[in-house]
Write a protein that holds these residues in place. Structure first.
Motif: not given
Ligand code: GEK
Length: 243
Positions: A39-41, A64-68, A89-91, A117-120, A132-135
């Motif tokens: 169900g990601y889409a 937060l944890g934006c990936s692409l 933000v993504d690290n 950056a680190d979201i922490n 935070m979608n799976f972060t």
């Molecule tokens: C999506 N939300 O496509 N700080 C920043 N980023 C982080 C950290 C951290 N401490 N730890 C992990 N990440 C996206 C999918 S993917 C989920 C999110 C998955 C980042 C990591 O680099 C990755 O890009 C993302 O969190 C998780 O809707 O792949 O299952």
């Protein structure tokens, strides 16, 4: 975006290394997440729809944890309030570099600030929407309460946190049912048993799922007045928490 096929775990690996969001993962990420998260889409498009109801003028939206940048794009197309900014933000440097290309191809004008950056360590201010979608599942469990508290403190009254996670279930039979169902979903999407089991081992120490009640009590402890699960497919859920 042309989808390159994820076959990272297709061949037997001599040595299992912990999963990392590196260049190799970035190049196949859209295919990987689509074929791995049920169900990601649907989640991505509904996150935009929901955010549009809670976004406030002159506020910040965080991905937060934006990936692409899939969530940022969905937010960008749904937001209709003036003077808003999306902060993504993504690290992983590789993720941020590719997200920059993806966002540049989109013509919507809501500004998106990309931060590697680190979201922490990122400050949250004037937020009407935080996603935070799976972060959170990749954050060390001992840091999770402080992170959720920081998000709550940086949110405007009436703001929404959308939190999607892979769950663990307290009852072993229920847990096994959802794990097996998820693996069947992956098999139906073309992953082999070897790929499924190698990926599972690579994620074992990196992705630490919690139960729904752990998430709910953390959100309530932080101060959120309304917490509700709005999506579930197998062991993948999404919650909203409103300040
Ligand atoms: C999506 N939300 O496509 N700080 C920043 N980023 C982080 C950290 C951290 N401490 N730890 C992990 N990440 C996206 C999918 S993917 C989920 C999110 C998955 C980042 C990591 O680099 C990755 O890009 C993302 O969190 C998780 O809707 O792949 O299952």
């Amino acid at each position: 975006m042309a989808r390159e096929k994820d076959n990272i775990y297709a061949a037997p690996l001599q040595q299992m290394v912990d999963f990392r969001f590196d260049e190799r993962v970035v190049s196949v990420f859209p295919d990987m997440i689509q074929r791995s998260v049920p169900g990601y889409a649907t989640l991505i498009s509904n996150i935009g729809t929901m955010a549009a109801r809670y976004v406030q003028p002159s506020s910040h939206c965080y991905d937060l944890g934006c990936s692409l940048g899939a969530v940022s794009l969905s937010l960008r197309h749904a937001i209709d309030k003036p003077d808003c900014k999306i902060i993504a933000v993504d690290n992983s440097e590789a993720m941020i570099a590719k997200a920059r290309e993806v966002l540049a191809e989109d013509e919507k004008s809501v500004p998106v600030e990309l931060r590697c950056a680190d979201i922490n360590e990122v400050s949250i201010e004037m937020a009407s929407v935080v996603v935070m979608n799976f972060t959170l599942q990749f954050i060390a469990p001992e840091l999770r309460q402080a992170l959720i508290q920081k998000i709550y403190d940086g949110m405007l009254p009436g703001g929404v946190l959308i939190l999607s996670e892979k769950l663990a279930f307290e009852d072993p039979q229920t847990n096994q049912f959802h794990i097996d169902s998820h693996h069947a979903f992956k098999r139906a999407n073309g992953y082999s048993d070897l790929e499924i089991s190698q990926k599972r081992s690579a994620l074992e120490k990196v992705l630490i799922p919690e139960s729904l009640s752990q998430h709910q009590s953390r959100l309530h402890q932080a101060g959120f007045s309304f917490v509700e699960k709005w999506y579930q497919c197998f062991n993948f859920i999404s919650m909203v928490a409103i300040k």
